[in-house]
Design a protein around this motif. Structure first.
Motif, PDB file in Angstrom:
ATOM      1  N   THR A  57       3.352   2.545  -1.232  1.00  0.00           N
ATOM      2  CA  THR A  57       3.343   1.085  -1.287  1.00  0.00           C
ATOM      3  C   THR A  57       3.318   0.611  -2.737  1.00  0.00           C
ATOM      4  O   THR A  57       2.521   1.087  -3.545  1.00  0.00           O
ATOM      5  CB  THR A  57       2.107   0.518  -0.556  1.00  0.00           C
ATOM      6  OG1 THR A  57       2.144   0.938   0.811  1.00  0.00           O
ATOM      7  CG2 THR A  57       2.079  -0.994  -0.628  1.00  0.00           C
ATOM      8  N   LEU A  58       4.189  -0.343  -3.057  1.00  0.00           N
ATOM      9  CA  LEU A  58       4.242  -0.944  -4.393  1.00  0.00           C
ATOM     10  C   LEU A  58       3.669  -2.358  -4.356  1.00  0.00           C
ATOM     11  O   LEU A  58       3.977  -3.129  -3.449  1.00  0.00           O
ATOM     12  CB  LEU A  58       5.674  -1.021  -4.909  1.00  0.00           C
ATOM     13  CG  LEU A  58       6.480   0.267  -5.075  1.00  0.00           C
ATOM     14  CD1 LEU A  58       7.851  -0.062  -5.671  1.00  0.00           C
ATOM     15  CD2 LEU A  58       5.752   1.263  -5.951  1.00  0.00           C
ATOM     16  N   VAL A  59       2.842  -2.679  -5.332  1.00  0.00           N
ATOM     17  CA  VAL A  59       2.355  -4.052  -5.513  1.00  0.00           C
ATOM     18  C   VAL A  59       2.343  -4.380  -7.004  1.00  0.00           C
ATOM     19  O   VAL A  59       2.184  -3.489  -7.848  1.00  0.00           O
ATOM     20  CB  VAL A  59       0.931  -4.263  -4.936  1.00  0.00           C
ATOM     21  CG1 VAL A  59       0.897  -4.046  -3.435  1.00  0.00           C
ATOM     22  CG2 VAL A  59      -0.090  -3.376  -5.630  1.00  0.00           C
ATOM     23  N   GLY A  60       2.510  -5.652  -7.314  1.00  0.00           N
ATOM     24  CA  GLY A  60       2.319  -6.105  -8.687  1.00  0.00           C
ATOM     25  C   GLY A  60       0.897  -6.599  -8.856  1.00  0.00           C
ATOM     26  O   GLY A  60       0.268  -7.071  -7.899  1.00  0.00           O
ATOM     27  N   SER A  61       0.367  -6.459 -10.047  1.00  0.00           N
ATOM     28  CA  SER A  61      -1.027  -6.848 -10.275  1.00  0.00           C
ATOM     29  C   SER A  61      -1.242  -7.255 -11.724  1.00  0.00           C
ATOM     30  O   SER A  61      -0.682  -6.652 -12.637  1.00  0.00           O
ATOM     31  CB  SER A  61      -1.956  -5.676  -9.940  1.00  0.00           C
ATOM     32  OG  SER A  61      -3.306  -6.023 -10.189  1.00  0.00           O
ATOM     33  N   PRO A  62      -2.065  -8.279 -11.948  1.00  0.00           N
ATOM     34  CA  PRO A  62      -2.427  -8.630 -13.322  1.00  0.00           C
ATOM     35  C   PRO A  62      -3.568  -7.768 -13.870  1.00  0.00           C
ATOM     36  O   PRO A  62      -3.983  -7.951 -15.018  1.00  0.00           O
ATOM     37  CB  PRO A  62      -2.871 -10.088 -13.197  1.00  0.00           C
ATOM     38  CG  PRO A  62      -3.430 -10.178 -11.818  1.00  0.00           C
ATOM     39  CD  PRO A  62      -2.617  -9.221 -10.973  1.00  0.00           C
TER      40      PRO A  62
ATOM     41  N   GLY B 298      -2.231   9.009  -2.211  1.00  0.00           N
ATOM     42  CA  GLY B 298      -3.491   9.583  -1.752  1.00  0.00           C
ATOM     43  C   GLY B 298      -4.545   8.540  -1.437  1.00  0.00           C
ATOM     44  O   GLY B 298      -5.741   8.792  -1.625  1.00  0.00           O
ATOM     45  N   GLY B 299      -4.099   7.376  -0.983  1.00  0.00           N
ATOM     46  CA  GLY B 299      -5.026   6.316  -0.602  1.00  0.00           C
ATOM     47  C   GLY B 299      -5.551   5.486  -1.755  1.00  0.00           C
ATOM     48  O   GLY B 299      -6.425   4.636  -1.563  1.00  0.00           O
ATOM     49  N   LYS B 300      -5.029   5.707  -2.984  1.00  0.00           N
ATOM     50  CA  LYS B 300      -5.492   4.942  -4.147  1.00  0.00           C
ATOM     51  C   LYS B 300      -4.299   4.433  -4.950  1.00  0.00           C
ATOM     52  O   LYS B 300      -3.285   5.123  -5.074  1.00  0.00           O
ATOM     53  CB  LYS B 300      -6.382   5.806  -5.045  1.00  0.00           C
ATOM     54  CG  LYS B 300      -7.661   6.292  -4.363  1.00  0.00           C
ATOM     55  CD  LYS B 300      -8.538   7.051  -5.325  1.00  0.00           C
ATOM     56  CE  LYS B 300      -9.785   7.610  -4.623  1.00  0.00           C
ATOM     57  NZ  LYS B 300     -10.579   6.569  -3.969  1.00  0.00           N
ATOM     58  N   PHE B 301      -4.458   3.243  -5.524  1.00  0.00           N
ATOM     59  CA  PHE B 301      -3.411   2.706  -6.369  1.00  0.00           C
ATOM     60  C   PHE B 301      -3.478   3.337  -7.752  1.00  0.00           C
ATOM     61  O   PHE B 301      -4.556   3.581  -8.283  1.00  0.00           O
ATOM     62  CB  PHE B 301      -3.529   1.180  -6.505  1.00  0.00           C
ATOM     63  CG  PHE B 301      -2.972   0.418  -5.344  1.00  0.00           C
ATOM     64  CD1 PHE B 301      -1.622   0.494  -5.027  1.00  0.00           C
ATOM     65  CD2 PHE B 301      -3.786  -0.392  -4.567  1.00  0.00           C
ATOM     66  CE1 PHE B 301      -1.094  -0.205  -3.956  1.00  0.00           C
ATOM     67  CE2 PHE B 301      -3.265  -1.100  -3.487  1.00  0.00           C
ATOM     68  CZ  PHE B 301      -1.929  -1.005  -3.190  1.00  0.00           C
ATOM     69  N   GLN B 302      -2.307   3.587  -8.324  1.00  0.00           N
ATOM     70  CA  GLN B 302      -2.205   4.039  -9.712  1.00  0.00           C
ATOM     71  C   GLN B 302      -0.982   3.391 -10.330  1.00  0.00           C
ATOM     72  O   GLN B 302      -0.121   2.848  -9.634  1.00  0.00           O
ATOM     73  CB  GLN B 302      -2.109   5.557  -9.779  1.00  0.00           C
ATOM     74  CG  GLN B 302      -0.960   6.163  -8.981  1.00  0.00           C
ATOM     75  CD  GLN B 302      -1.018   7.680  -8.968  1.00  0.00           C
ATOM     76  OE1 GLN B 302      -0.301   8.332  -9.726  1.00  0.00           O
ATOM     77  NE2 GLN B 302      -1.844   8.231  -8.099  1.00  0.00           N
TER      78      GLN B 302
END
Length: 379
Positions: free
Chosen positions: A275-280, A372-376
């Motif tokens: 999953t891709l997301v944008g984040s500040p 693996g269940g975590k965003f990086q």
């Protein structure tokens, strides 16, 4: 006669000095209001925000509070994600508690209900997680420290196109929520601008739990990716069901702000990978201020990690505290005028408000990928 005049002047001088002294020694808490989702299915957002506020509150008060030594305090009201409850909370905080400023509410839907009340009563209200279009257009007393989806989603989609060559996508969005609907509008415009073909657009309700009909249709179309505007509970269910129905992992999800929560990985597990997301903001930012915040958060909350919502709340309270100091008093009008001028560098990076009371700087937006269940950080 002259002697009496001198005594009057002396008394006035003494009275003035005693008032100054009393003001300097005033330790009455400056109480702010906060409207957040603390119960119900979307409480994971509100609780993260509350924790961010409370951590900042402890740090600010430890450093001396505001206005020369007055502690800050926050009166919380639980909206439970309901517009009517958020509206009543705003009326209560303004009318009964006489707060000079309100923090929140959590969701854009709630801000569209509570914001007009605060604006009408001339009490500044500062959203830390309200990213729908039109929030600050409610009126001059409405501010937000969260980047609107219109500034984040285009970066995410452009990055996905450049890195993965996506050409054909399916779109899903919650059609009964202002936040998810607004994010969809941004997604649609961005996809058109990038020349990415939309094979189908599927909708769902915020309380739905069965997405098999929409996902079965999407599976047959074989898109490169699924663009999803949803809150994290629905998003988790959609991603789980997508993999159960046999949509392969190579068809990854591209989400808006609602998916930017570690709870996505907690609930959906391996199904959320890719999953891709944008984040500040990103927890792994190496600067000293951010790492100190992350460590302090873990220490205070039993090892739990902060998310973007906690980070935005943490910085926001420092921004508000600076405005109160600049205003010189817990006066709503003066705080409103001071807020627009505040400059702050915190865990989110440099911050200032634009003339429209939105965040002025969008340079810190990064794209994250779940593994693996975590965003990086997406490399």
């Amino acid at each position: 006669m002259r002697s009496m005049s001198r005594r009057v002047l002396l008394a006035a001088a003494l009275l003035g000095s005693s008032l100054v002294g009393a003001q300097a020694q005033d330790k009455t808490p400056v109480k702010l209001g906060a409207i957040e989702i603390l119960t119900g299915p979307n409480s994971r957002y509100g609780i993260a925000i509350q924790r961010g506020f409370d951590l900042a509150l402890a740090d600010i008060n430890k450093a001396g509070g505001v206005l020369g030594g007055r502690p800050l305090a926050i009166a919380y009201e639980d909206s439970a994600g309901a517009k009517e409850q958020a509206l009543n909370a705003a009326r209560k905080l303004i009318g009964r508690d006489k707060v000079p400023l309100i923090l929140g509410p959590t969701l854009s839907n709630e801000m569209f209900a509570a914001g007009p009340v605060a604006n009408e009563r001339k009490v500044p209200i500062v959203g830390t997680s309200t990213t729908a279009n039109g929030i600050t257009a409610i009126g001059p007393y409405v501010f937000r420290t969260s980047l609107p989806e219109a500034d984040v989603i285009p970066v995410t989609l452009k990055t996905a196109q450049a890195k993965f060559g996506i050409k054909r996508v399916a779109v899903m969005y919650g059609n009964d929520d202002a936040f998810t609907k607004s994010a969809y509008d941004v997604m649609k415009a961005s996809l058109e601008k990038l020349g990415i073909e939309t094979l189908t657009t599927e909708t769902f309700g915020s309380k739905d739990s069965d997405f098999s009909a929409q996902l079965t249709k999407i599976k047959a179309l074989n898109p490169d990716a699924i663009v999803l505007s949803a809150l994290v509970e629905a998003a988790s269910g959609i991603e789980l069901q997508a993999r159960q129905l046999g949509i392969p992992e190579k068809v990854f999800f591209i989400g808006g702000n609602g998916l930017n929560s570690p709870k996505l990985g907690d609930i959906a597990g391996k199904s959320a990978d890719g999953t891709l997301v944008g984040s500040p903001w990103f927890i792994g930012k190496p600067d000293a201020a951010n790492q100190a915040f992350v460590n302090a958060f873990k220490d205070k909350y039993g090892g739990d990690l902060p998310d973007q919502f906690a980070a935005q709340a943490y910085d926001t309270l420092f921004i508000v505290a600076k405005a109160i100091d600049a205003a010189g008093a817990p006066d709503s009008e003066k705080i409103k005028d001071a807020l627009i001028k505040v400059k702050h560098t915190g865990v989110m990076g440099p911050f200032s408000f634009s003339d429209s009371r939105d965040p002025a700087d969008t340079s810190g937006v990064v794209v994250l990928v779940m593994k693996g269940g975590k965003f990086q950080l997406l490399q």
